[in-house]
Write a protein that holds these residues in place. Structure first.
Motif, PDB file in Angstrom:
ATOM      1  N   ALA A   1       0.671  -1.746   0.474  1.00  0.00           N
ATOM      2  CA  ALA A   1       0.000  -0.228  -0.034  1.00  0.00           C
ATOM      3  C   ALA A   1       1.302   0.913  -0.353  1.00  0.00           C
ATOM      4  CB  ALA A   1      -1.400   0.163   1.326  1.00  0.00           C
ATOM      5  N   ASP A   2       0.402   2.068  -0.668  1.00  0.00           N
ATOM      6  CA  ASP A   2       1.457   3.335  -0.474  1.00  0.00           C
ATOM      7  C   ASP A   2       0.163   4.605  -0.285  1.00  0.00           C
ATOM      8  OD1 ASP A   2       2.780   5.642  -1.487  1.00  0.00           O
ATOM      9  OD2 ASP A   2       2.963   4.944  -3.462  1.00  0.00           O
ATOM     10  N   SER A   3       1.196   5.194   0.905  1.00  0.00           N
ATOM     11  CA  SER A   3       0.330   6.610   1.433  1.00  0.00           C
ATOM     12  C   SER A   3       0.346   7.723   0.493  1.00  0.00           C
ATOM     13  CB  SER A   3       1.373   6.797   2.713  1.00  0.00           C
ATOM     14  OG  SER A   3       2.832   7.311   2.051  1.00  0.00           O
ATOM     15  N   GLN A   4       0.625   7.500  -0.048  1.00  0.00           N
ATOM     16  CA  GLN A   4       0.343   8.770  -0.848  1.00  0.00           C
ATOM     17  C   GLN A   4      -1.038   8.892  -1.783  1.00  0.00           C
ATOM     18  OE1 GLN A   4       2.238  11.698  -1.500  1.00  0.00           O
ATOM     19  NE2 GLN A   4       3.762  10.283  -0.444  1.00  0.00           N
ATOM     20  N   PRO A   5      -1.938   9.921  -2.372  1.00  0.00           N
ATOM     21  CA  PRO A   5      -2.794  10.079  -2.753  1.00  0.00           C
ATOM     22  C   PRO A   5      -3.031   9.138  -4.223  1.00  0.00           C
ATOM     23  CG  PRO A   5      -2.684  12.130  -3.041  1.00  0.00           C
ATOM     24  CD  PRO A   5      -1.254  11.247  -2.278  1.00  0.00           C
ATOM     25  N   PRO A   6      -4.193   8.361  -4.908  1.00  0.00           N
ATOM     26  CA  PRO A   6      -3.690   8.075  -5.795  1.00  0.00           C
ATOM     27  C   PRO A   6      -3.670   8.443  -7.006  1.00  0.00           C
ATOM     28  CG  PRO A   6      -6.484   7.326  -4.867  1.00  0.00           C
ATOM     29  CD  PRO A   6      -4.833   7.975  -3.431  1.00  0.00           C
ATOM     30  N   ASN A   7      -3.820   8.329  -8.170  1.00  0.00           N
ATOM     31  CA  ASN A   7      -3.335   9.251  -9.579  1.00  0.00           C
ATOM     32  C   ASN A   7      -4.725   9.096 -10.770  1.00  0.00           C
ATOM     33  OD1 ASN A   7      -2.824  10.453 -11.754  1.00  0.00           O
ATOM     34  ND2 ASN A   7      -0.887   9.679 -12.623  1.00  0.00           N
ATOM     35  N   LYS A   8      -6.009  10.040 -10.163  1.00  0.00           N
ATOM     36  CA  LYS A   8      -7.019   8.925 -11.286  1.00  0.00           C
ATOM     37  C   LYS A   8      -7.165   9.340 -11.863  1.00  0.00           C
ATOM     38  CE  LYS A   8      -9.356   9.855  -6.419  1.00  0.00           C
ATOM     39  NZ  LYS A   8     -10.392  10.778  -5.618  1.00  0.00           N
ATOM     40  N   SER A   9      -6.080   9.764 -13.110  1.00  0.00           N
ATOM     41  CA  SER A   9      -5.919  10.222 -14.541  1.00  0.00           C
ATOM     42  C   SER A   9      -5.790   8.298 -15.008  1.00  0.00           C
ATOM     43  CB  SER A   9      -4.108  10.690 -14.987  1.00  0.00           C
ATOM     44  OG  SER A   9      -4.420  11.681 -14.493  1.00  0.00           O
ATOM     45  N   MET A  10      -7.051   8.592 -16.080  1.00  0.00           N
ATOM     46  CA  MET A  10      -7.044   7.432 -16.257  1.00  0.00           C
ATOM     47  C   MET A  10      -7.566   7.277 -17.447  1.00  0.00           C
ATOM     48  SD  MET A  10      -9.434   5.853 -13.326  1.00  0.00           S
ATOM     49  CE  MET A  10      -9.807   5.431 -11.783  1.00  0.00           C
ATOM     50  N   LEU A  11      -7.303   6.437 -18.760  1.00  0.00           N
ATOM     51  CA  LEU A  11      -7.338   5.339 -19.903  1.00  0.00           C
ATOM     52  C   LEU A  11      -7.786   4.268 -20.266  1.00  0.00           C
ATOM     53  CD1 LEU A  11      -7.681   6.132 -23.165  1.00  0.00           C
ATOM     54  CD2 LEU A  11      -5.433   4.919 -23.345  1.00  0.00           C
ATOM     55  N   ILE A  12      -9.374   4.058 -20.709  1.00  0.00           N
ATOM     56  CA  ILE A  12     -10.183   2.915 -20.697  1.00  0.00           C
ATOM     57  C   ILE A  12     -10.859   3.249 -21.706  1.00  0.00           C
ATOM     58  CG2 ILE A  12     -12.348   2.082 -19.826  1.00  0.00           C
ATOM     59  CD1 ILE A  12     -12.490   4.242 -17.709  1.00  0.00           C
ATOM     60  N   VAL A  13     -10.840   2.130 -22.299  1.00  0.00           N
ATOM     61  CA  VAL A  13     -10.471   1.251 -23.848  1.00  0.00           C
ATOM     62  C   VAL A  13     -11.664   0.349 -23.881  1.00  0.00           C
ATOM     63  CG1 VAL A  13      -9.813   0.773 -26.100  1.00  0.00           C
ATOM     64  CG2 VAL A  13      -8.411   2.466 -24.700  1.00  0.00           C
ATOM     65  N   THR A  14     -13.010   0.488 -24.466  1.00  0.00           N
ATOM     66  CA  THR A  14     -13.593  -0.866 -24.196  1.00  0.00           C
ATOM     67  C   THR A  14     -13.492  -0.816 -25.798  1.00  0.00           C
ATOM     68  OG1 THR A  14     -15.520   0.881 -24.392  1.00  0.00           O
ATOM     69  CG2 THR A  14     -14.819  -0.560 -22.047  1.00  0.00           C
ATOM     70  N   VAL A  15     -13.700  -2.337 -26.293  1.00  0.00           N
ATOM     71  CA  VAL A  15     -13.736  -2.770 -27.115  1.00  0.00           C
ATOM     72  C   VAL A  15     -15.117  -4.011 -28.006  1.00  0.00           C
ATOM     73  CG1 VAL A  15     -12.544  -3.919 -29.439  1.00  0.00           C
ATOM     74  CG2 VAL A  15     -11.137  -2.628 -28.097  1.00  0.00           C
ATOM     75  N   ASP A  16     -16.351  -3.649 -28.688  1.00  0.00           N
ATOM     76  CA  ASP A  16     -16.935  -4.616 -28.230  1.00  0.00           C
ATOM     77  C   ASP A  16     -16.506  -5.501 -29.573  1.00  0.00           C
ATOM     78  OD1 ASP A  16     -19.633  -5.837 -27.973  1.00  0.00           O
ATOM     79  OD2 ASP A  16     -20.744  -3.810 -29.433  1.00  0.00           O
ATOM     80  N   ARG A  17     -17.001  -6.801 -29.254  1.00  0.00           N
ATOM     81  CA  ARG A  17     -17.157  -8.559 -30.103  1.00  0.00           C
ATOM     82  C   ARG A  17     -15.476  -8.606 -30.158  1.00  0.00           C
ATOM     83  NH1 ARG A  17     -22.037 -10.666 -30.297  1.00  0.00           N
ATOM     84  NH2 ARG A  17     -23.418 -10.251 -31.323  1.00  0.00           N
ATOM     85  N   LEU A  18     -14.741  -8.319 -28.772  1.00  0.00           N
ATOM     86  CA  LEU A  18     -13.245  -8.834 -28.745  1.00  0.00           C
ATOM     87  C   LEU A  18     -13.265  -9.501 -27.501  1.00  0.00           C
ATOM     88  CD1 LEU A  18     -10.779  -8.326 -29.537  1.00  0.00           C
ATOM     89  CD2 LEU A  18     -10.417  -7.339 -27.425  1.00  0.00           C
ATOM     90  N   PRO A  19     -12.599 -10.801 -28.183  1.00  0.00           N
ATOM     91  CA  PRO A  19     -12.879 -12.166 -27.330  1.00  0.00           C
ATOM     92  C   PRO A  19     -11.752 -12.399 -26.803  1.00  0.00           C
ATOM     93  CG  PRO A  19     -12.974 -12.614 -29.427  1.00  0.00           C
ATOM     94  CD  PRO A  19     -13.530 -11.246 -29.859  1.00  0.00           C
ATOM     95  N   ALA A  20     -11.364 -13.113 -26.118  1.00  0.00           N
ATOM     96  CA  ALA A  20     -10.557 -12.878 -24.994  1.00  0.00           C
ATOM     97  C   ALA A  20      -9.241 -14.764 -25.774  1.00  0.00           C
ATOM     98  CB  ALA A  20     -10.475 -14.343 -23.585  1.00  0.00           C
ATOM     99  N   TRP A  21      -9.420 -15.163 -26.305  1.00  0.00           N
ATOM    100  CA  TRP A  21      -8.733 -16.226 -27.263  1.00  0.00           C
ATOM    101  C   TRP A  21      -8.091 -16.323 -28.507  1.00  0.00           C
ATOM    102  CZ3 TRP A  21      -9.291 -17.762 -32.314  1.00  0.00           C
ATOM    103  CH2 TRP A  21     -10.541 -16.979 -33.424  1.00  0.00           C
ATOM    104  N   ILE A  22      -8.552 -14.529 -28.600  1.00  0.00           N
ATOM    105  CA  ILE A  22      -7.811 -14.205 -29.772  1.00  0.00           C
ATOM    106  C   ILE A  22      -6.002 -13.349 -29.727  1.00  0.00           C
ATOM    107  CG2 ILE A  22      -8.665 -11.894 -30.305  1.00  0.00           C
ATOM    108  CD1 ILE A  22      -8.481 -14.169 -33.642  1.00  0.00           C
ATOM    109  N   LEU A  23      -6.044 -13.300 -28.214  1.00  0.00           N
ATOM    110  CA  LEU A  23      -5.212 -12.370 -28.070  1.00  0.00           C
ATOM    111  C   LEU A  23      -4.366 -13.639 -27.356  1.00  0.00           C
ATOM    112  CD1 LEU A  23      -7.339  -9.261 -26.408  1.00  0.00           C
ATOM    113  CD2 LEU A  23      -6.340  -9.285 -28.673  1.00  0.00           C
TER     114      LEU A  23
END
Length: 413
Positions: free
Chosen positions: A5-27
């Motif tokens: 655990a880190d006592s520093q406040p969390p960095n809330k910057s985020m990049l979220i990428v969602t991909v419809d129709r992407l299955p796990a087995w292809i990667l």
């Protein structure tokens, strides 16, 4: 080294990428040995790979709500209330609308398009246009939280020929003309080589997405001024590619397809802002709501999951490598229901479905669910059938909590 655990406040910057129709087995991060995705491979090496994320429904709208939350508890709403700037870029308006983004968020919708002719260069493809728009917004506005949703994988396979040639051999049957995604039943008389070719075209599209994400991620990191950010890449649902009698998934007839893992097993990669769990894997059963709850907690927000989501926080993985593992995932679809454990995937078709026989597959050996073992493991199948039927007239959560016997947690000898 164990993450701490880190006592520093969390960095809330985020990049979220969602991909419809992407299955796990292809990667490659999930075992594929023939598809090139170097950008996602780099993220897998710097973050944590969630091996078995299963969506409780085949609805991408439900999955994105579980990942990002809704209303006052959503990740985007929490970000706005903390004074963070939020940008949303998508070519799938219905997915954006389903989470009801906060009024303060900047929403950019890119017109989806599927050309009649395959583009010559990558910059003219649908996914490249979305990523280019997102990159420009990141460079000019420097938002703290960015959500990019890509929906073209289910409607347009427009990877240029130079990308397709990596996968499609000259002796293979030529792929269909145009860029539209096939959507049809696979007949017994079908040329199996043509189905393989279509999978190769799909692989080219996945590689195209990976290449386009490279520039997007680089631009986001550049704008962080050296500070680390949380990165999440997640599939919303997979797509049938001929393994169980159907290829594609955009028509009403495809709703008759049972909840096999090719549709329900989705990839999730999470890079923590503090580089905890870098290069690690989590093999426990997981649902998108678990990831969503964990993301909010990593952002420093206290989050309470909705009871209907049955979410379990995985934040402990980033503190002391401890997380409470779930023993099952319950899947409900229009065509049938399913129970997945670490050892089994059981499917119970609904009445009226063309497939009437219950199906049971041994995991993890039968990764693509090709060998039904119901006749050899009738006791296990009967127990799963009873679990799924236990919700009738009782609590909607009972199928998730009804005790399971040891037989349902181990594969047959």
């Amino acid at each position: 080294m164990t993450p701490t655990a880190d006592s520093q406040p969390p960095n809330k910057s985020m990049l979220i990428v969602t991909v419809d129709r992407l299955p796990a087995w292809i990667l490659p991060a999930w075992g594929s040995t023939w598809v090139a995705t170097p950008i996602l491979d780099e993220l897998a090496a710097s973050g944590v790979v969630f091996d078995r994320v299963l969506t409780p429904t085949p609805s991408p709208h439900s999955t994105v709500r579980d990942l990002l939350g809704e209303g006052q508890e959503s990740l985007l709403e929490r970000s706005v209330r903390d004074g963070l700037s939020v940008s949303i870029i998508s070519d799938q308006p219905s997915i954006v609308e389903t989470i009801k983004p906060p009024d303060q968020a900047d929403v950019t919708l890119v017109e989806p398009a599927c050309p009649d002719q395959r583009p010559v260069d990558e910059s003219s493809t649908g996914v490249a246009k979305v990523c280019e728009v997102a990159s420009k917004i990141i460079a000019s506005d420097r938002p703290d939280v960015v959500w990019v949703n890509l929906g073209s994988l289910g409607v347009c396979w427009d990877a240029p020929k130079k990308v397709m040639d990596i996968y499609v051999d000259p002796e293979d049957p030529p792929p269909p003309e145009g860029c539209s995604v096939p959507n049809r039943r696979v007949e017994s008389s079908e040329d199996p080589d043509l189905i393989v070719t279509l999978r190769h075209v799909f692989a080219a599209q996945v590689s195209l997405i990976d290449r386009c994400l490279g520039g997007l991620i680089q631009e986001f990191r550049l704008q962080q001024d050296g500070a680390e950010a949380t990165l999440l890449v997640a599939g919303l649902r997979g797509i049938p590619l001929g393994l169980h009698g159907w290829i594609g998934g955009t028509g009403h007839e495809s709703e008759d397809q049972l909840p096999f893992s090719e549709t329900m097993h989705v990839p999730v990669l999470l890079v923590d802002s503090k580089k905890r769990m870098a290069g690690q894997r989590y093999s426990g059963l997981t649902i998108p709501a678990d990831i969503g709850l964990t993301m909010r907690e990593l952002g420093g927000w206290q989050a309470q999951p909705l009871a209907s989501q049955q979410a379990k926080s995985l934040k402990g993985l980033f503190v002391d490598w401890q997380a409470s593992s779930r023993d099952r995932v319950i899947i409900r679809s229009a065509s049938g229901d399913a129970v997945s454990t670490t050892a089994w995937h059981y499917i119970k078709p609904h009445q009226g479905n063309s497939q009437t026989q219950h199906l049971l597959y041994s995991k993890p050996d039968d990764f693509f669910e090709q060998s039904d073992v119901t006749d050899r493991c009738k006791t296990v199948a009967e127990e799963f059938c009873a679990v799924l039927g236990h919700e009738e007239g009782t609590s909607a959560l009972s199928a998730w909590t009804l005790p399971l016997t040891a037989a349902t947690q181990k594969a047959p000898v």
